[in-house]
Design a protein around this motif. Structure first.
Motif, PDB file in Angstrom:
ATOM      1  N   LYS A  61       0.674  -1.419   0.036  1.00 58.25           N
ATOM      2  CA  LYS A  61       0.074   0.282   0.035  1.00 58.25           C
ATOM      3  C   LYS A  61       0.988   1.057  -0.655  1.00 58.25           C
ATOM      4  O   LYS A  61      -0.036   2.455  -0.918  1.00 58.25           O
ATOM      5  CB  LYS A  61      -0.764  -0.211   1.167  1.00 58.25           C
ATOM      6  CG  LYS A  61      -1.770  -0.788   1.403  1.00 58.25           C
ATOM      7  CD  LYS A  61      -2.841  -0.984   2.451  1.00 58.25           C
ATOM      8  CE  LYS A  61      -3.854  -1.983   2.153  1.00 58.25           C
ATOM      9  NZ  LYS A  61      -5.549  -1.797   3.441  1.00 58.25           N
ATOM     10  N   ALA A  62       2.129   1.438   0.943  1.00 54.26           N
ATOM     11  CA  ALA A  62       2.963   2.162   0.562  1.00 54.26           C
ATOM     12  C   ALA A  62       3.789   2.544  -1.148  1.00 54.26           C
ATOM     13  O   ALA A  62       3.478   4.010  -1.479  1.00 54.26           O
ATOM     14  CB  ALA A  62       4.202   2.216   1.901  1.00 54.26           C
ATOM     15  N   GLU A  63       3.773   1.787  -1.655  1.00 57.61           N
ATOM     16  CA  GLU A  63       3.825   1.395  -2.603  1.00 57.61           C
ATOM     17  C   GLU A  63       3.592   2.063  -3.685  1.00 57.61           C
ATOM     18  O   GLU A  63       3.318   2.606  -4.468  1.00 57.61           O
ATOM     19  CB  GLU A  63       4.743   0.300  -3.304  1.00 57.61           C
ATOM     20  CG  GLU A  63       5.709   0.195  -3.021  1.00 57.61           C
ATOM     21  CD  GLU A  63       7.556   1.079  -3.375  1.00 57.61           C
ATOM     22  OE1 GLU A  63       7.082   1.625  -4.172  1.00 57.61           O
ATOM     23  OE2 GLU A  63       7.884   1.176  -1.853  1.00 57.61           O
ATOM     24  N   ALA A  64       2.014   1.609  -3.772  1.00 55.39           N
ATOM     25  CA  ALA A  64       1.017   2.209  -4.426  1.00 55.39           C
ATOM     26  C   ALA A  64       0.489   3.980  -3.633  1.00 55.39           C
ATOM     27  O   ALA A  64       0.489   4.446  -4.930  1.00 55.39           O
ATOM     28  CB  ALA A  64      -0.361   1.477  -3.921  1.00 55.39           C
ATOM     29  N   ALA A  65       0.428   4.503  -2.914  1.00 57.06           N
ATOM     30  CA  ALA A  65       0.790   5.493  -2.411  1.00 57.06           C
ATOM     31  C   ALA A  65       1.832   6.554  -2.482  1.00 57.06           C
ATOM     32  O   ALA A  65       1.628   7.518  -3.098  1.00 57.06           O
ATOM     33  CB  ALA A  65       0.474   5.627  -1.015  1.00 57.06           C
ATOM     34  N   LYS A  66       2.809   6.171  -2.161  1.00 58.55           N
ATOM     35  CA  LYS A  66       3.985   6.559  -3.300  1.00 58.55           C
ATOM     36  C   LYS A  66       4.083   6.532  -4.905  1.00 58.55           C
ATOM     37  O   LYS A  66       4.150   8.122  -5.699  1.00 58.55           O
ATOM     38  CB  LYS A  66       5.163   6.011  -2.842  1.00 58.55           C
ATOM     39  CG  LYS A  66       6.645   6.511  -3.622  1.00 58.55           C
ATOM     40  CD  LYS A  66       7.408   5.707  -3.156  1.00 58.55           C
ATOM     41  CE  LYS A  66       9.343   6.400  -4.103  1.00 58.55           C
ATOM     42  NZ  LYS A  66      10.103   5.517  -3.414  1.00 58.55           N
ATOM     43  N   ALA A  67       3.369   5.789  -5.791  1.00 58.79           N
ATOM     44  CA  ALA A  67       2.935   5.925  -6.978  1.00 58.79           C
ATOM     45  C   ALA A  67       2.200   6.787  -7.216  1.00 58.79           C
ATOM     46  O   ALA A  67       2.088   7.397  -8.398  1.00 58.79           O
ATOM     47  CB  ALA A  67       2.857   4.734  -7.642  1.00 58.79           C
ATOM     48  N   ALA A  68       1.130   6.995  -6.660  1.00 56.79           N
ATOM     49  CA  ALA A  68       0.001   7.708  -6.394  1.00 56.79           C
ATOM     50  C   ALA A  68       0.435   9.381  -6.411  1.00 56.79           C
ATOM     51  O   ALA A  68       0.231  10.389  -7.096  1.00 56.79           O
ATOM     52  CB  ALA A  68      -1.397   7.420  -5.484  1.00 56.79           C
ATOM     53  N   TYR A  69       1.553   9.354  -5.592  1.00 64.66           N
ATOM     54  CA  TYR A  69       1.695  10.934  -4.983  1.00 64.66           C
ATOM     55  C   TYR A  69       2.621  10.994  -5.866  1.00 64.66           C
ATOM     56  O   TYR A  69       3.112  12.605  -6.671  1.00 64.66           O
ATOM     57  CB  TYR A  69       2.233  10.590  -3.638  1.00 64.66           C
ATOM     58  CG  TYR A  69       3.149  12.007  -3.426  1.00 64.66           C
ATOM     59  CD1 TYR A  69       2.354  13.491  -3.450  1.00 64.66           C
ATOM     60  CD2 TYR A  69       4.549  11.419  -3.553  1.00 64.66           C
ATOM     61  CE1 TYR A  69       2.938  14.299  -2.655  1.00 64.66           C
ATOM     62  CE2 TYR A  69       5.434  13.027  -3.450  1.00 64.66           C
ATOM     63  CZ  TYR A  69       4.660  14.540  -3.066  1.00 64.66           C
ATOM     64  OH  TYR A  69       5.191  15.226  -3.254  1.00 64.66           O
ATOM     65  N   GLU A  70       3.325  10.436  -6.586  1.00 66.20           N
ATOM     66  CA  GLU A  70       4.609  11.558  -7.522  1.00 66.20           C
ATOM     67  C   GLU A  70       3.409  11.261  -9.307  1.00 66.20           C
ATOM     68  O   GLU A  70       4.421  12.125  -9.759  1.00 66.20           O
ATOM     69  CB  GLU A  70       5.576  10.024  -7.996  1.00 66.20           C
ATOM     70  CG  GLU A  70       6.024   9.769  -6.345  1.00 66.20           C
ATOM     71  CD  GLU A  70       7.605   8.560  -7.020  1.00 66.20           C
ATOM     72  OE1 GLU A  70       7.364   7.785  -7.622  1.00 66.20           O
ATOM     73  OE2 GLU A  70       8.601   8.809  -5.723  1.00 66.20           O
ATOM     74  N   ALA A  71       2.811  10.390  -9.065  1.00 66.96           N
ATOM     75  CA  ALA A  71       2.380  10.874 -10.456  1.00 66.96           C
ATOM     76  C   ALA A  71       1.604  12.102 -10.575  1.00 66.96           C
ATOM     77  O   ALA A  71       1.648  13.094 -11.201  1.00 66.96           O
ATOM     78  CB  ALA A  71       1.064   9.733 -10.423  1.00 66.96           C
ATOM     79  N   ILE A  72       1.101  12.844  -9.122  1.00 68.29           N
ATOM     80  CA  ILE A  72       0.450  13.971  -8.993  1.00 68.29           C
ATOM     81  C   ILE A  72       0.923  14.788  -9.590  1.00 68.29           C
ATOM     82  O   ILE A  72       1.268  15.981  -9.805  1.00 68.29           O
ATOM     83  CB  ILE A  72      -0.498  14.354  -8.136  1.00 68.29           C
ATOM     84  CG1 ILE A  72      -1.827  13.611  -8.025  1.00 68.29           C
ATOM     85  CG2 ILE A  72      -0.969  15.278  -7.491  1.00 68.29           C
ATOM     86  CD1 ILE A  72      -2.590  12.918  -6.783  1.00 68.29           C
ATOM     87  N   VAL A  73       2.364  14.694  -8.755  1.00 66.56           N
ATOM     88  CA  VAL A  73       3.319  15.848  -8.793  1.00 66.56           C
ATOM     89  C   VAL A  73       4.140  15.861  -9.952  1.00 66.56           C
ATOM     90  O   VAL A  73       4.337  16.812 -10.964  1.00 66.56           O
ATOM     91  CB  VAL A  73       4.657  15.307  -7.727  1.00 66.56           C
ATOM     92  CG1 VAL A  73       5.935  16.676  -8.129  1.00 66.56           C
ATOM     93  CG2 VAL A  73       4.061  15.221  -6.138  1.00 66.56           C
ATOM     94  N   GLN A  74       3.935  14.489 -10.801  1.00 65.18           N
ATOM     95  CA  GLN A  74       4.605  14.499 -12.610  1.00 65.18           C
ATOM     96  C   GLN A  74       3.567  14.876 -13.315  1.00 65.18           C
ATOM     97  O   GLN A  74       3.704  16.511 -14.154  1.00 65.18           O
ATOM     98  CB  GLN A  74       5.128  13.379 -12.989  1.00 65.18           C
ATOM     99  CG  GLN A  74       5.366  13.313 -14.725  1.00 65.18           C
ATOM    100  CD  GLN A  74       5.750  12.492 -15.190  1.00 65.18           C
ATOM    101  OE1 GLN A  74       5.096  11.249 -13.969  1.00 65.18           O
ATOM    102  NE2 GLN A  74       6.186  11.853 -15.767  1.00 65.18           N
ATOM    103  N   GLN A  75       2.230  15.610 -12.911  1.00 60.81           N
ATOM    104  CA  GLN A  75       1.221  15.707 -13.465  1.00 60.81           C
ATOM    105  C   GLN A  75       1.179  17.360 -14.250  1.00 60.81           C
ATOM    106  O   GLN A  75       1.266  18.476 -14.683  1.00 60.81           O
ATOM    107  CB  GLN A  75       0.229  15.309 -13.449  1.00 60.81           C
ATOM    108  CG  GLN A  75      -1.243  15.513 -14.731  1.00 60.81           C
ATOM    109  CD  GLN A  75      -0.311  15.319 -15.950  1.00 60.81           C
ATOM    110  OE1 GLN A  75      -0.573  13.758 -16.038  1.00 60.81           O
ATOM    111  NE2 GLN A  75      -0.685  16.232 -16.899  1.00 60.81           N
ATOM    112  N   MET A  76       1.081  17.961 -12.493  1.00 60.15           N
ATOM    113  CA  MET A  76       1.052  18.856 -11.634  1.00 60.15           C
ATOM    114  C   MET A  76       2.118  20.155 -12.381  1.00 60.15           C
ATOM    115  O   MET A  76       2.106  21.281 -12.855  1.00 60.15           O
ATOM    116  CB  MET A  76       1.207  19.253 -10.001  1.00 60.15           C
ATOM    117  CG  MET A  76      -0.424  18.265  -9.907  1.00 60.15           C
ATOM    118  SD  MET A  76      -0.234  19.028  -7.958  1.00 60.15           S
ATOM    119  CE  MET A  76      -0.072  20.718  -8.083  1.00 60.15           C
ATOM    120  N   SER A  77       3.552  19.127 -12.361  1.00 57.85           N
ATOM    121  CA  SER A  77       4.244  20.120 -13.275  1.00 57.85           C
ATOM    122  C   SER A  77       4.480  21.029 -13.903  1.00 57.85           C
ATOM    123  O   SER A  77       4.267  21.824 -14.130  1.00 57.85           O
ATOM    124  CB  SER A  77       5.757  19.831 -13.117  1.00 57.85           C
ATOM    125  OG  SER A  77       6.848  20.223 -13.547  1.00 57.85           O
ATOM    126  N   GLY A  78       3.447  20.026 -15.449  1.00 57.91           N
ATOM    127  CA  GLY A  78       3.406  20.671 -16.595  1.00 57.91           C
ATOM    128  C   GLY A  78       2.279  21.511 -16.360  1.00 57.91           C
ATOM    129  O   GLY A  78       1.959  22.513 -17.646  1.00 57.91           O
TER     130      GLY A  78
END
Length: 462
Positions: free
Chosen positions: A391-408
């Motif tokens: 679950k921690a890995e899934a939460a990390k992936a979800a957070y990093e996906a938002i961070v990457q998307q938000m940059s652009g």
């Protein structure tokens, strides 16, 4: 992530503010005024007439238009009575986008636009989904023509911004919204709500797990405080600057919009005052014995009536091309804050998942160090730890996906808002200059007649 020289999201020298404004000596104040804001949207044309009655074929204030979508929200019709009343709209679409019909006409109501917005926010986390106009129970109940028209215009802006977005325009939900018949759309909406685990579990889940969640979150909060982990410590420093800027931007834009609304009201009130003044002057002229003076009063009344109409048109133009954009800019900043809140929520979920891993790891170590403990309990603790780590890995992936998307997304937000704000302010100045010039011309045309009356019509005055 890089921003302009003026700071995060600021209008630095490298920002695309559009062409430089011409000098006042080079302006022709009788040129066609800019089209109303709601008739043109960034990267999307909307086939609505401008204030001069001509069609606009470009994006908002000179921004190139998209060739894929042309969407109009038209023909608002009140349905029902009382608190159950609502307004339906025609949504007309012409598009060359792959997979779409060339043209479509559907009927939608405000809650359908809300459904689309919620679906987009859920499907594209980290993307700044365009904002909808605010809900107002009082205004909805009154259902005035002004309220309905303002909402129709704002819905036009919303749906065109969605269709112009490089990511959101690919959404299946958008195509469903634009093309499905009313019956098909209602079925799909109901099906999506059944498929939505939040809608299915809803209140029952909250009731059953509310107390447990509260205690667990309280424990996570204490754990996070113990380990000195906060959002600000884990977030990127540049992002924190942008976040602080956005919160301040909302406050200043809100104040600018309030003052723009005051300016619109003042212009309308000025027009009404000038009209009443002109009527009083015309009435006074009918009691003058001197023909020249009487004519002067009559001409003064006529000019005042013309200036009054000009002020009224100016007020309407300001509402459409200045107040409305500022209000939408405020909504857009709130949409950015919504995405930032999602990012903070994802980070909080990641922190809680890490706390779960730490707690279960400590529990496993304690069990392993306890003499005579049964192997089944150790095995169960190992499975719990593995589950928490997953679950921690899934939460990390979800957070990093938002961070990457938000940059652009933040870079796009900065670029588009800076450009549009530049055009809005430029067109405001040009419109004000045009109104002032026309008003001066109308009053100046009175001078020869008044001079003649002053020179030869002194006797017989009132």
């Amino acid at each position: 992530m890089e921003f302009g020289a003026a700071g995060p999201l600021g209008g630095g020298q490298d920002e695309p503010w559009g062409p430089a404004a011409p000098a006042m000596d080079d302006l022709d104040l009788h040129d066609e005024p800019p089209p109303p804001y709601h008739s043109v949207v960034l990267q999307s044309t909307v086939e609505a007439p401008s204030t001069s009655g001509r069609q606009s074929g470009s994006g908002t204030y000179g921004v190139p238009a998209s060739s894929e979508f042309e969407i109009r929200v038209t023909d608002p019709v009140r349905q029902g009575e009382g608190v159950a009343a609502y307004v339906s709209y025609k949504v007309l679409t012409r598009t060359s986008a792959p997979g779409y019909r060339e043209s479509a006409e559907v009927i939608r109501r405000f809650r359908d636009f809300t459904w689309l917005q919620k679906r987009l926010r859920r499907e594209y986390r980290g993307v700044i989904v365009p904002a909808l106009p605010e809900k107002s129970v009082v205004e909805k109940y009154k259902m005035t023509g002004e309220f309905v028209e303002a909402r129709r215009a704002a819905l036009t802006v919303f749906i065109n911004r969605v269709a112009a977005h490089p990511i959101l325009k690919r959404s299946r939900d958008l195509q469903l919204f634009l093309e499905a018949s009313e019956t098909e759309f209602a079925i799909e909406v109901s099906r999506s709500q059944v498929d939505d685990p939040v809608a299915v579990q809803g209140a029952a889940k909250k009731t059953l797990s509310g107390a447990v969640s509260f205690l667990r979150d309280l424990g996570h909060t204490a754990s996070n405080l113990y380990h000195k982990r906060t959002d600000d410590e884990e977030e990127d420093a540049e992002y924190l600057k942008v976040r602080a800027y956005v919160f301040e931007l909302e406050r200043h834009l809100g104040e600018a919009h309030r003052q723009a609304a005051r300016l619109v009201r003042h212009q309308a009130e000025l027009g009404e005052s000038v009209r009443e003044f002109g009527a009083a002057m015309a009435s006074l002229g009918r009691y003058e014995e001197s023909g020249l003076v009487a004519d002067s009063f009559g001409q003064l009344g006529e000019r005042a009536e013309a200036v009054s109409r000009l002020c009224g048109e100016s007020s309407e133009g300001l509402a459409a091309s200045f107040e409305a954009p500022l209000k939408e800019f405020v909504r857009t900043v709130r949409a950015v804050k919504k995405v930032m809140a999602d990012r903070s929520g994802a980070l909080a979920a990641l922190q809680q998942a890490r706390s779960d891993v730490d707690a279960r790891r400590q529990r496993l170590a304690k069990l392993r160090g306890t003499p005579g403990i049964r192997e089944e309990r150790v095995a169960e603790a190992e499975r719990d730890l593995a589950d928490a780590q997953q679950k921690a890995e899934a939460a990390k992936a979800a957070y990093e996906a938002i961070v990457q998307q938000m940059s652009g997304e933040l870079e796009r937000f900065q670029r588009e808002r800076a450009q549009e704000m530049g055009y809005v302010l430029r067109d405001f100045a040009l419109a004000q200059a045009q109104v002032s010039g026309e008003t001066a011309r109308l009053w100046a045309s009175l001078v020869p007649g008044l001079a003649a009356a002053a020179g030869g019509g002194g006797a017989g005055g009132s």
